[in-house]
Design a protein around this motif. Structure first.
Motif, PDB file in Angstrom:
ATOM      1  N   SER A   1       0.789  -1.288   0.154  1.00 14.37           N
ATOM      2  CA  SER A   1      -0.196   0.104  -0.038  1.00 14.37           C
ATOM      3  C   SER A   1       0.855   1.293  -0.105  1.00 14.37           C
ATOM      4  O   SER A   1       2.007   1.204   0.395  1.00 14.37           O
ATOM      5  N   ASP A   2       0.195   2.333  -0.413  1.00 11.60           N
ATOM      6  CA  ASP A   2       0.851   3.737  -0.176  1.00 11.60           C
ATOM      7  C   ASP A   2       2.338   3.719  -1.021  1.00 11.60           C
ATOM      8  O   ASP A   2       3.242   4.041  -0.107  1.00 11.60           O
ATOM      9  N   VAL A   3       2.415   3.633  -2.285  1.00 10.45           N
ATOM     10  CA  VAL A   3       3.424   3.850  -2.919  1.00 10.45           C
ATOM     11  C   VAL A   3       3.960   5.346  -3.334  1.00 10.45           C
ATOM     12  O   VAL A   3       4.920   5.634  -3.061  1.00 10.45           O
ATOM     13  N   HIS A   4       2.821   6.118  -3.520  1.00 13.09           N
ATOM     14  CA  HIS A   4       2.867   7.594  -3.533  1.00 13.09           C
ATOM     15  C   HIS A   4       3.946   7.908  -4.763  1.00 13.09           C
ATOM     16  O   HIS A   4       4.869   8.780  -4.436  1.00 13.09           O
ATOM     17  N   LEU A   5       3.741   7.298  -6.075  1.00 11.61           N
ATOM     18  CA  LEU A   5       4.588   7.686  -7.049  1.00 11.61           C
ATOM     19  C   LEU A   5       4.277   9.136  -7.515  1.00 11.61           C
ATOM     20  O   LEU A   5       3.116   9.682  -7.340  1.00 11.61           O
ATOM     21  N   GLY A   6       5.294   9.878  -7.948  1.00 12.69           N
ATOM     22  CA  GLY A   6       4.998  11.320  -8.193  1.00 12.69           C
ATOM     23  C   GLY A   6       5.149  12.171  -7.071  1.00 12.69           C
ATOM     24  O   GLY A   6       5.012  13.545  -7.211  1.00 12.69           O
ATOM     25  N   PHE A   7       5.606  11.794  -5.841  1.00  9.00           N
ATOM     26  CA  PHE A   7       5.674  12.590  -4.553  1.00  9.00           C
ATOM     27  C   PHE A   7       6.700  13.604  -5.077  1.00  9.00           C
ATOM     28  O   PHE A   7       6.868  14.889  -4.749  1.00  9.00           O
ATOM     29  N   GLU A   8       7.960  13.293  -5.506  1.00  8.85           N
ATOM     30  CA  GLU A   8       9.069  14.293  -5.944  1.00  8.85           C
ATOM     31  C   GLU A   8       8.555  15.317  -6.714  1.00  8.85           C
ATOM     32  O   GLU A   8       9.083  16.690  -6.501  1.00  8.85           O
ATOM     33  N   GLU A   9       7.933  15.084  -7.629  1.00  6.27           N
ATOM     34  CA  GLU A   9       7.389  16.137  -8.813  1.00  6.27           C
ATOM     35  C   GLU A   9       6.424  17.031  -8.211  1.00  6.27           C
ATOM     36  O   GLU A   9       6.540  18.544  -8.178  1.00  6.27           O
ATOM     37  N   SER A  10       5.541  16.582  -7.380  1.00  2.55           N
ATOM     38  CA  SER A  10       4.688  17.326  -6.441  1.00  2.55           C
ATOM     39  C   SER A  10       5.491  18.525  -5.593  1.00  2.55           C
ATOM     40  O   SER A  10       4.967  19.457  -5.352  1.00  2.55           O
ATOM     41  N   VAL A  11       6.408  17.901  -4.931  1.00  2.00           N
ATOM     42  CA  VAL A  11       7.324  18.596  -4.001  1.00  2.00           C
ATOM     43  C   VAL A  11       7.936  19.776  -4.735  1.00  2.00           C
ATOM     44  O   VAL A  11       8.045  21.117  -4.263  1.00  2.00           O
TER      45      VAL A  11
ATOM     46  N   ILE B   1      13.939  17.083  -4.649  1.00  2.00           N
ATOM     47  CA  ILE B   1      14.281  16.187  -4.028  1.00  2.00           C
ATOM     48  C   ILE B   1      14.695  14.845  -4.708  1.00  2.00           C
ATOM     49  O   ILE B   1      14.136  14.592  -5.789  1.00  2.00           O
ATOM     50  N   PRO B   2      15.676  13.969  -4.182  1.00  2.00           N
ATOM     51  CA  PRO B   2      16.016  12.947  -4.956  1.00  2.00           C
ATOM     52  C   PRO B   2      14.786  12.054  -5.610  1.00  2.00           C
ATOM     53  O   PRO B   2      14.009  11.723  -4.713  1.00  2.00           O
ATOM     54  N   LYS B   3      14.778  11.479  -6.781  1.00  3.78           N
ATOM     55  CA  LYS B   3      13.653  10.734  -7.238  1.00  3.78           C
ATOM     56  C   LYS B   3      13.869   9.153  -6.565  1.00  3.78           C
ATOM     57  O   LYS B   3      14.616   8.424  -7.347  1.00  3.78           O
ATOM     58  N   ILE B   4      13.572   8.746  -5.477  1.00  2.00           N
ATOM     59  CA  ILE B   4      13.699   7.573  -5.131  1.00  2.00           C
ATOM     60  C   ILE B   4      12.579   6.545  -4.685  1.00  2.00           C
ATOM     61  O   ILE B   4      12.584   5.355  -4.575  1.00  2.00           O
ATOM     62  N   GLN B   5      11.383   7.092  -5.064  1.00  3.95           N
ATOM     63  CA  GLN B   5      10.400   6.591  -4.698  1.00  3.95           C
ATOM     64  C   GLN B   5      10.256   5.016  -5.600  1.00  3.95           C
ATOM     65  O   GLN B   5       9.957   4.093  -5.209  1.00  3.95           O
ATOM     66  N   LEU B   6      10.236   5.493  -6.909  1.00  2.39           N
ATOM     67  CA  LEU B   6      10.198   4.271  -7.715  1.00  2.39           C
ATOM     68  C   LEU B   6      11.328   3.488  -7.595  1.00  2.39           C
ATOM     69  O   LEU B   6      11.092   2.013  -7.733  1.00  2.39           O
ATOM     70  N   ARG B   7      12.428   3.858  -7.664  1.00  8.26           N
ATOM     71  CA  ARG B   7      13.713   3.096  -7.441  1.00  8.26           C
ATOM     72  C   ARG B   7      13.631   2.125  -6.343  1.00  8.26           C
ATOM     73  O   ARG B   7      13.984   0.915  -6.304  1.00  8.26           O
ATOM     74  N   ASN B   8      13.259   2.718  -5.095  1.00  7.84           N
ATOM     75  CA  ASN B   8      13.054   1.924  -3.961  1.00  7.84           C
ATOM     76  C   ASN B   8      12.018   0.826  -4.165  1.00  7.84           C
ATOM     77  O   ASN B   8      12.277  -0.195  -3.774  1.00  7.84           O
TER      78      ASN B   8
ATOM     79  N   GLN C   1       5.180  12.685 -13.885  1.00  4.09           N
ATOM     80  CA  GLN C   1       6.120  11.658 -13.215  1.00  4.09           C
ATOM     81  C   GLN C   1       5.159  10.280 -12.839  1.00  4.09           C
ATOM     82  O   GLN C   1       5.690   9.211 -13.021  1.00  4.09           O
ATOM     83  N   GLU C   2       4.093  10.624 -12.231  1.00  2.80           N
ATOM     84  CA  GLU C   2       3.028   9.659 -12.007  1.00  2.80           C
ATOM     85  C   GLU C   2       2.692   8.886 -13.106  1.00  2.80           C
ATOM     86  O   GLU C   2       2.734   7.554 -12.941  1.00  2.80           O
ATOM     87  N   ARG C   3       2.313   9.264 -14.161  1.00  2.00           N
ATOM     88  CA  ARG C   3       1.953   8.712 -15.561  1.00  2.00           C
ATOM     89  C   ARG C   3       2.980   7.864 -15.781  1.00  2.00           C
ATOM     90  O   ARG C   3       2.969   6.505 -16.180  1.00  2.00           O
TER      91      ARG C   3
END
Length: 299
Positions: free
Chosen positions: A34-44, A64-71, A104-106
């Motif tokens: 749950s709660d991946v929140h892809l696109g967080f870095e672009e929103s920030v 901020i570093p784009k780490i959501q998807l990578r992690n 970024q989300e797309r």
């Protein structure tokens, strides 16, 4: 072995994948997160604030570093190294911006789905979270319907998967699995561990709260105060003073120490399961209740 049973009852087929915020079911050959929140870095970067229900641009954007998807992919690659699931259930908040669809989300949702499909996943189930507006624009390309909720049976346990941000009569279910809260346990005012919560309810069933997959969302500290929780399900039904707390700690492999499925039980207050996996050790610590967790963590 990379699985640790979520419950002591052996007929509830839900297991923690060691060192991850992911659950696994053998009978359904399914992973759940749950709660991946892809696109967080672009929103920030755009200065978008989603800390309340109304989006705003009340602060200056920052990069901020784009780490959501990578992690996320790193965690999934670990899972796929040991397990061969055929189904994935994403229990809400796959994306971050709830008032628009960011580029970024797309891009990253497509990359995630393509990664899952390339690793043998045959079915992707997505439950709607409060951030998942506009998500059907992407899902339709994969023939995926955005579900308001999803039901499964684990043996005789009727289970509801729902993100947890909406009101719902949960009395007809044995188990209810939610996200939304991003629960974590703070220890000694220095460490914050993502946590699974197992919350008994006033209607006789249990709510399972998943930790967030998102690296940037370690979560809200667990509490005995209902007002500190976001989900109306926890607020209405949760018996928080009896909620069990499960966290994991990873550390370097220690020579001459035998790891395995040895259980250390102390007056039924704390259960510690030690595992050795590759070149690291993982301890899964289950506290009988939140108060015990606070006492052990110096709170």
């Amino acid at each position: 072995m990379i699985l640790r049973p979520l419950f002591r009852e052996k007929d509830i087929d839900l297991h923690i994948v060691l060192g991850t915020p992911i659950l696994y079911s053998r009978s359904h050959n399914m992973i759940i997160f749950s709660d991946v929140h892809l696109g967080f870095e672009e929103s920030v970067a755009r200065g978008l604030d989603y800390s309340s229900r109304r989006a705003s641009t009340s602060y200056t954007g920052m990069f901020i570093p784009k780490i959501q998807l990578r992690n996320t992919l790193k965690t999934l690659s670990f899972v796929f190294k040991y397990l061969k699931p055929k189904r994935v259930l994403i229990n809400g908040d796959l994306k971050h911006a709830f008032d628009r669809l960011l580029r970024q989300e797309r891009e990253e949702i497509r990359e995630l789905f393509n990664y899952l499909l390339s690793n043998g996943i045959e079915e992707i189930i997505v439950v709607r979270g409060n951030h998942d507006n506009f998500l059907p624009i992407i899902l339709k390309d994969y023939g995926i319907e955005l579900m308001r909720e999803y039901e499964l049976y684990f043996n005789n346990y009727k289970t509801l998967f729902i993100h947890g941000h909406l009101e719902k009569d949960i009395s007809k279910y044995d188990l209810v699995v939610i996200g939304h809260e991003h629960p974590s346990l703070r220890c000694f005012n220095a460490y914050k561990f993502p946590a699974f919560l197992i919350v008994p309810t006033t209607v006789g069933n249990k709510i399972i709260v998943l930790p967030a997959m998102s690296a940037y969302h370690p979560g809200t500290s667990i509490s005995l105060d209902h007002n500190n929780y976001l989900s109306p399900l926890i607020k209405k039904y949760g018996i928080l003073n009896k909620a069990r707390v499960i966290v994991s700690i990873e550390y370097e492999k220690v020579e001459d120490v035998e790891f395995g499925i040895e259980n250390i039980v102390s007056d039924d207050l704390v259960i510690i399961d030690n595992y050795q996996l590759d070149n690291k050790g993982i301890s899964v610590i289950e506290f009988k209740d939140i108060e015990t967790a606070f006492l052990m963590c110096g709170l």
